[in-house]
Design an enzyme around this catalytic site. Structure first.
Site, PDB file in Angstrom:
ATOM      1  N   PRO A  37       0.826  -1.216   0.000  1.00 22.12           N
ATOM      2  CA  PRO A  37       0.000   0.000   0.000  1.00 22.12           C
ATOM      3  C   PRO A  37       0.856   1.261   0.000  1.00 22.12           C
ATOM      4  O   PRO A  37       1.881   1.317   0.682  1.00 22.12           O
ATOM      5  CB  PRO A  37      -0.787  -0.115   1.314  1.00 22.12           C
ATOM      6  CG  PRO A  37       0.017  -1.021   2.190  1.00 22.12           C
ATOM      7  CD  PRO A  37       0.747  -1.958   1.272  1.00 22.12           C
ATOM      8  N   GLN A  93      -6.393  -1.398   5.459  1.00 19.11           N
ATOM      9  CA  GLN A  93      -5.315  -1.093   6.410  1.00 19.11           C
ATOM     10  C   GLN A  93      -5.733   0.009   7.379  1.00 19.11           C
ATOM     11  O   GLN A  93      -6.149   1.092   6.968  1.00 19.11           O
ATOM     12  CB  GLN A  93      -4.040  -0.663   5.690  1.00 19.11           C
ATOM     13  CG  GLN A  93      -2.884  -0.522   6.680  1.00 19.11           C
ATOM     14  CD  GLN A  93      -1.583  -0.080   6.042  1.00 19.11           C
ATOM     15  OE1 GLN A  93      -1.463   1.070   5.615  1.00 19.11           O
ATOM     16  NE2 GLN A  93      -0.609  -0.968   5.986  1.00 19.11           N
ATOM     17  N   CYS A 127       4.370   2.961   9.192  1.00 18.22           N
ATOM     18  CA  CYS A 127       4.441   4.328   8.664  1.00 18.22           C
ATOM     19  C   CYS A 127       5.432   5.174   9.466  1.00 18.22           C
ATOM     20  O   CYS A 127       5.370   5.203  10.702  1.00 18.22           O
ATOM     21  CB  CYS A 127       3.060   4.976   8.697  1.00 18.22           C
ATOM     22  SG  CYS A 127       3.065   6.620   7.979  1.00 18.22           S
ATOM     23  N   ASN A 230       9.386  -7.230   1.928  1.00 21.72           N
ATOM     24  CA  ASN A 230       9.122  -5.987   1.194  1.00 21.72           C
ATOM     25  C   ASN A 230      10.336  -5.068   1.315  1.00 21.72           C
ATOM     26  O   ASN A 230      11.006  -5.040   2.345  1.00 21.72           O
ATOM     27  CB  ASN A 230       7.857  -5.330   1.775  1.00 21.72           C
ATOM     28  CG  ASN A 230       7.613  -3.917   1.273  1.00 21.72           C
ATOM     29  OD1 ASN A 230       7.514  -2.982   2.062  1.00 21.72           O
ATOM     30  ND2 ASN A 230       7.522  -3.749  -0.030  1.00 21.72           N
ATOM     31  N   ASP A 232      12.617  -2.836  -1.961  1.00 23.15           N
ATOM     32  CA  ASP A 232      13.525  -2.978  -3.103  1.00 23.15           C
ATOM     33  C   ASP A 232      13.234  -4.186  -3.983  1.00 23.15           C
ATOM     34  O   ASP A 232      14.110  -4.619  -4.726  1.00 23.15           O
ATOM     35  CB  ASP A 232      14.990  -3.023  -2.642  1.00 23.15           C
ATOM     36  CG  ASP A 232      15.435  -1.711  -1.999  1.00 23.15           C
ATOM     37  OD1 ASP A 232      14.707  -0.701  -2.178  1.00 23.15           O
ATOM     38  OD2 ASP A 232      16.464  -1.695  -1.323  1.00 23.15           O
TER      39      ASP A 232
HETATM   40  C1  LIG Z   1       4.496   7.440  -1.089  1.00 23.65           C
HETATM   41  C2  LIG Z   1       4.439   6.221  -0.211  1.00 23.65           C
HETATM   42  C3  LIG Z   1       3.311   6.005   0.563  1.00 23.65           C
HETATM   43  C4  LIG Z   1       3.240   4.882   1.395  1.00 23.65           C
HETATM   44  N1  LIG Z   1       2.101   4.668   2.113  1.00 23.65           N
HETATM   45  C5  LIG Z   1       1.984   3.520   2.849  1.00 23.65           C
HETATM   46  C6  LIG Z   1       0.769   3.188   3.520  1.00 23.65           C
HETATM   47  O1  LIG Z   1      -0.242   3.902   3.452  1.00 23.65           O
HETATM   48  N2  LIG Z   1       0.726   2.027   4.222  1.00 23.65           N
HETATM   49  C7  LIG Z   1       1.805   1.185   4.301  1.00 23.65           C
HETATM   50  O2  LIG Z   1       1.725   0.143   4.940  1.00 23.65           O
HETATM   51  N3  LIG Z   1       2.964   1.473   3.695  1.00 23.65           N
HETATM   52  C8  LIG Z   1       3.070   2.599   2.942  1.00 23.65           C
HETATM   53  N4  LIG Z   1       4.233   2.841   2.267  1.00 23.65           N
HETATM   54  C9  LIG Z   1       5.334   1.873   2.311  1.00 23.65           C
HETATM   55  C10 LIG Z   1       5.253   0.854   1.171  1.00 23.65           C
HETATM   56  O3  LIG Z   1       4.108   0.032   1.313  1.00 23.65           O
HETATM   57  C11 LIG Z   1       6.499  -0.046   1.150  1.00 23.65           C
HETATM   58  O4  LIG Z   1       6.569  -0.695   2.396  1.00 23.65           O
HETATM   59  C12 LIG Z   1       7.793   0.732   0.904  1.00 23.65           C
HETATM   60  O5  LIG Z   1       7.642   1.648  -0.155  1.00 23.65           O
HETATM   61  C13 LIG Z   1       8.953  -0.236   0.588  1.00 23.65           C
HETATM   62  O6  LIG Z   1       8.673  -1.015  -0.549  1.00 23.65           O
HETATM   63  P1  LIG Z   1       9.324  -0.666  -1.998  1.00 23.65           P
HETATM   64  O7  LIG Z   1      10.818  -0.612  -1.820  1.00 23.65           O
HETATM   65  O8  LIG Z   1       8.854  -1.804  -2.885  1.00 23.65           O
HETATM   66  O9  LIG Z   1       8.761   0.664  -2.419  1.00 23.65           O
HETATM   67  C14 LIG Z   1       4.329   3.968   1.443  1.00 23.65           C
HETATM   68  C15 LIG Z   1       5.459   4.202   0.657  1.00 23.65           C
HETATM   69  C16 LIG Z   1       5.525   5.297  -0.175  1.00 23.65           C
HETATM   70  C17 LIG Z   1       6.747   5.496  -1.031  1.00 23.65           C
END
Ligand SMILES: Cc1cc2nc3c(=O)[nH]c(=O)nc-3n(C[C@H](O)[C@H](O)[C@H](O)COP(=O)(O)O)c2cc1C
Length: 360
Positions: A37, A93, A127, A230, A232
């Site tokens: 998310p 969530q 978060c 999760n 990268d």
């Molecule tokens: C702009 C943005 C908003 C996010 N909002 C949420 C959120 O609402 N809930 C959540 O569990 N994680 C949130 N995350 C974290 C992502 O779900 C994820 O854990 C994080 O980006 C790492 O994964 P990635 O490297 O694949 O991007 C957010 C990340 C970004 C970049």
């Protein structure tokens, strides 16, 4: 490691598919690739597109449990709570730091005729933003295990009457000095969480630096419930590498899916050991970008839907040659007509006057 079936670490020399269904509580996911998310990015419109491309699980943006309790008619929350059949399986969530808020919010959500179809309730302990951690919620709960346990127990007790599993998303810890992620994961499992998702960064890393997948492996070894890794994972090879290195049951993809919902089909092919799929061509990118904007405009009204789609347009155009001017235009579009013209111009910029393609 226990001998629980989820803990079978795939061997690097076998050709067993890494793409697998996952059992969460009493429920089944069709596969093990989730859309992580992202507030402001993964609304229902985008979630449905990712689902079509093979995301096995999606999740709403974070919604305040306290907001659900105290916002009459859910005037502010509804937009983020609304889910549609096209996104299923989708988790809702919630964030917060008060077990009573969770008790109320989980029951209210699961009593709702639309929201009761949610696959799971997910608790955000991940978060990092000051507005959220300042209230003791999000990743701040990683510094207070007793309170985190009470929050999970409260949500699990409320959801159990509806036979809906509760899942928890968390980070490596608050900071490297204090992080004990396996202990946190065990607490979550013992409190009743049916699945865990670990973003392998500490809170103080925010979104920078490299995710530490070794933490995912340690969490996987510490618990028997399914673990999604999760951080990268952004394409087929990184999905394969993360699952092989950690033994995790599934992978969640966040930023790698922005403007690239095809990443789920690509990653699934890689996990199955199949030949890489061709990248989406410019027509598919333009059509999907336009579909996102049109659907958002239908939901929110044209002006707001278009304005709120500027970011996604930039993501779809990202990394393509001749995108600089298009990006400048995308940042200021106001109407669907402008978006249509912009994408048509962008698409035609890939063809010369003889119809030859410059780039796909
Ligand atoms: C702009 C943005 C908003 C996010 N909002 C949420 C959120 O609402 N809930 C959540 O569990 N994680 C949130 N995350 C974290 C992502 O779900 C994820 O854990 C994080 O980006 C790492 O994964 P990635 O490297 O694949 O991007 C957010 C990340 C970004 C970049």
């Amino acid at each position: 490691m226990t001998d629980h079936p989820y803990n079978e670490m795939p061997r690097s020399d076998d050709n067993q598919s890494l793409f697998r269904p996952v059992a969460v509580g009493g429920r089944g996911l069709p596969g093990n690739l989730a859309l992580a998310p992202m507030a402001g990015a993964t609304d229902g419109v985008f979630r449905a597109i990712c689902r079509e491309q093979g995301a096995s699980l999606t999740c709403t943006e974070l919604v305040s449990a306290r907001g659900i309790r105290h916002d009459p008619g859910w005037a502010r929350s509804w937009r983020y709570l609304a889910i549609t059949p096209a996104e299923q399986p989708v988790a809702i969530q919630l964030f917060g730091a008060d077990p009573d808020d969770f008790d109320y919010a989980v029951r209210a959500v699961l009593e709702h005729p639309v929201l009761s179809s949610a696959f799971a309730i997910d608790i955000n302990m991940v978060c990092p933003v000051p507005k959220v951690v300042g209230t003791g919620a999000g990743s701040a709960l990683m510094r207070d295990l007793p309170l985190a346990a009470r929050v999970i127990r409260s949500a699990v007790a409320a959801a159990s009457g509806y036979e809906v599993p509760v899942t928890v998303k968390f980070r490596t810890g608050w900071d490297a000095a204090t992080a004990d992620t396996p202990a946190f994961a065990r607490m979550a499992e013992q409190s009743g969480a049916a699945m865990l998702m670990v973003h392998a960064r500490t809170r103080d890393m925010m979104y920078a630096g490299q995710a530490d997948w070794s933490v995912i492996a340690r969490v996987k070894a510490a618990v028997s419930v399914p673990v999604f890794g999760n951080g990268d994972v952004r394409d087929g090879p990184s999905a394969v590498a993360m699952l092989r290195e950690t033994g995790a049951d599934g992978a969640a993809i966040g930023r790698g899916a922005l403007g690239n919902p095809w990443v789920f089909a690509h990653a699934a092919a890689a996990l199955r050991g199949e030949a890489p799929l061709p990248p989406p061509d410019v027509a598919a990118r333009a059509q999907t970008a336009l579909r996102e904007v049109r659907e958002r405009a239908a939901n929110l009204g044209e002006a707001r839907g278009v304005r709120e789609s500027r970011k996604s347009l930039l993501w779809y155009l990202h990394g393509t040659p001749r995108a600089a001017e298009t990006r400048r235009r995308a940042a200021v579009v106001e109407s669907l007509k402008e978006v249509e013209r912009l994408l048509a111009d962008w698409e035609s910029s890939f063809f010369d006057k003889n119809g030859a393609v410059h780039f796909t």
